[in-house]
Each structure stands twice: as C-alpha cells, then as structure tokens.
Design a protein around this motif. Structure first.
Motif, PDB file in Angstrom:
ATOM      1  N   GLY A   3       0.788  -1.215   0.000  1.00  0.00           N
ATOM      2  CA  GLY A   3       0.000   0.000   0.000  1.00  0.00           C
ATOM      3  C   GLY A   3       0.822   1.269   0.000  1.00  0.00           C
ATOM      4  O   GLY A   3       0.279   2.358  -0.215  1.00  0.00           O
ATOM      5  N   ARG A   4       2.121   1.156   0.228  1.00  0.00           N
ATOM      6  CA  ARG A   4       3.000   2.330   0.241  1.00  0.00           C
ATOM      7  C   ARG A   4       4.034   2.288  -0.878  1.00  0.00           C
ATOM      8  O   ARG A   4       4.382   3.331  -1.438  1.00  0.00           O
ATOM      9  N   PHE A   5       4.538   1.117  -1.191  1.00  0.00           N
ATOM     10  CA  PHE A   5       5.578   0.954  -2.217  1.00  0.00           C
ATOM     11  C   PHE A   5       4.990   0.298  -3.461  1.00  0.00           C
ATOM     12  O   PHE A   5       4.101  -0.553  -3.363  1.00  0.00           O
ATOM     13  N   TYR A  33      11.919  -0.038 -11.148  1.00  0.00           N
ATOM     14  CA  TYR A  33      11.702   1.082 -10.249  1.00  0.00           C
ATOM     15  C   TYR A  33      11.089   0.600  -8.933  1.00  0.00           C
ATOM     16  O   TYR A  33      10.409  -0.426  -8.880  1.00  0.00           O
ATOM     17  N   LEU A  34      11.303   1.421  -7.911  1.00  0.00           N
ATOM     18  CA  LEU A  34      10.585   1.235  -6.655  1.00  0.00           C
ATOM     19  C   LEU A  34      10.100   2.601  -6.205  1.00  0.00           C
ATOM     20  O   LEU A  34      10.895   3.435  -5.782  1.00  0.00           O
ATOM     21  N   GLN A  35       8.799   2.823  -6.360  1.00  0.00           N
ATOM     22  CA  GLN A  35       8.187   4.056  -5.891  1.00  0.00           C
ATOM     23  C   GLN A  35       7.826   3.869  -4.430  1.00  0.00           C
ATOM     24  O   GLN A  35       7.073   2.942  -4.085  1.00  0.00           O
ATOM     25  N   MET A  36       8.352   4.737  -3.579  1.00  0.00           N
ATOM     26  CA  MET A  36       8.137   4.622  -2.134  1.00  0.00           C
ATOM     27  C   MET A  36       7.411   5.864  -1.632  1.00  0.00           C
ATOM     28  O   MET A  36       7.935   6.972  -1.726  1.00  0.00           O
ATOM     29  N   ASN A  37       6.215   5.666  -1.141  1.00  0.00           N
ATOM     30  CA  ASN A  37       5.397   6.756  -0.606  1.00  0.00           C
ATOM     31  C   ASN A  37       5.173   6.548   0.887  1.00  0.00           C
ATOM     32  O   ASN A  37       5.370   5.456   1.405  1.00  0.00           O
ATOM     33  N   SER A  38       4.743   7.613   1.541  1.00  0.00           N
ATOM     34  CA  SER A  38       4.447   7.554   2.979  1.00  0.00           C
ATOM     35  C   SER A  38       5.599   6.915   3.751  1.00  0.00           C
ATOM     36  O   SER A  38       5.398   6.023   4.589  1.00  0.00           O
ATOM     37  N   LEU A  39       6.779   7.379   3.473  1.00  0.00           N
ATOM     38  CA  LEU A  39       7.961   6.774   4.077  1.00  0.00           C
ATOM     39  C   LEU A  39       7.990   6.973   5.583  1.00  0.00           C
ATOM     40  O   LEU A  39       7.531   8.007   6.106  1.00  0.00           O
ATOM     41  N   LYS A  40       8.544   5.971   6.254  1.00  0.00           N
ATOM     42  CA  LYS A  40       8.649   5.965   7.701  1.00  0.00           C
ATOM     43  C   LYS A  40      10.116   5.837   8.103  1.00  0.00           C
ATOM     44  O   LYS A  40      10.923   5.305   7.334  1.00  0.00           O
TER      45      LYS A  40
END
Length: 122
Positions: free
Chosen positions: A66-68, A80-87
């Motif tokens: 759900g984030r990557f 590619y690796l799209q990374m969102n909402s990183l912690k």
C-alpha cells in the motif's frame, strides 16, 4: 551476465516519497524477474518487493504494502521502486537484484546492485 546500478536514494522526511531506479546492462533484462531488498543497520537484508519478467505480477513484504510500488520498463532495462508515505523504519540500503526465479528469497537472486542509501528522518 547482468550488471545492476541503483540510483535515487537520499534523505527524506517521514511521510515523503522517493523513487528508486535500477538500470541493467545486457540484452537479457526482460528474461529476469527483479526484486528489491533492503538492509538496515545491524539487521539482515530483507525482501521488499518483486516483479515478474513481464511485469504482470508483483509481490510485496507486508510492511510496505500500500506504500511501495515496484514496476519495470523493459524497453529501458530499468526497474523502479516508488516509495510513498515513508517511515523512519524504512531507513536502509536498498538493493535491486535479478533472478530466473520469481521469488522473495535472497538466495534465489543471482545478480545484485551495489545499493543506494535511503534515510527517512522523523
């Protein structure tokens, strides 16, 4: 033989986004399933995501679902690796890898990049 070079790492605040790229050399990129792994300080390397050679199927470790998003462009020999909402707990060296197996197991991968550092500040 496939050579892999990652890019796109850096320092980002929690909640931010980064997109990692992994450029592959060689004409056989589209024959390989690709994966992303990461290794945090003091921890073992762990599976993050994988994509089939065609790009039709993907899989993720639970902590990034759900984030990557993993994707690939076979015309550009790039994954590619799209990374969102990183912690902050996503902080690690991220590696891309290639395999003839569609797998989440590190030992299944034959080719590895040198890694790119991702640091998420709180």
């Amino acid at each position: 033989q496939v050579q892999l070079v990652e890019s796109g790492g850096g320092l980002v605040q929690a909640g931010g986004s980064l997109r990692l790229s992994c450029a592959a050399s060689g004409r056989t990129f589209n024959k390989y399933h690709m994966g992303w792994f990461r290794q945090a300080p003091g921890k073992e390397r762990e599976f993050v995501a994988a994509i089939t050679s065609s790009g039709r199927s993907t899989r993720y470790t639970d902590s990034v679902k759900g984030r990557f998003t993993i994707s690939r462009d076979n015309a550009k020999n790039t994954v590619y690796l799209q990374m969102n909402s990183l912690k902050p707990e996503d902080t690690a060296v991220y590696y891309c890898a290639g395999s003839t197996w569609y797998s989440g197991t590190e030992s299944s991968y034959d080719y590895w990049g040198q890694g790119t550092q991702v640091t998420v500040s709180s």
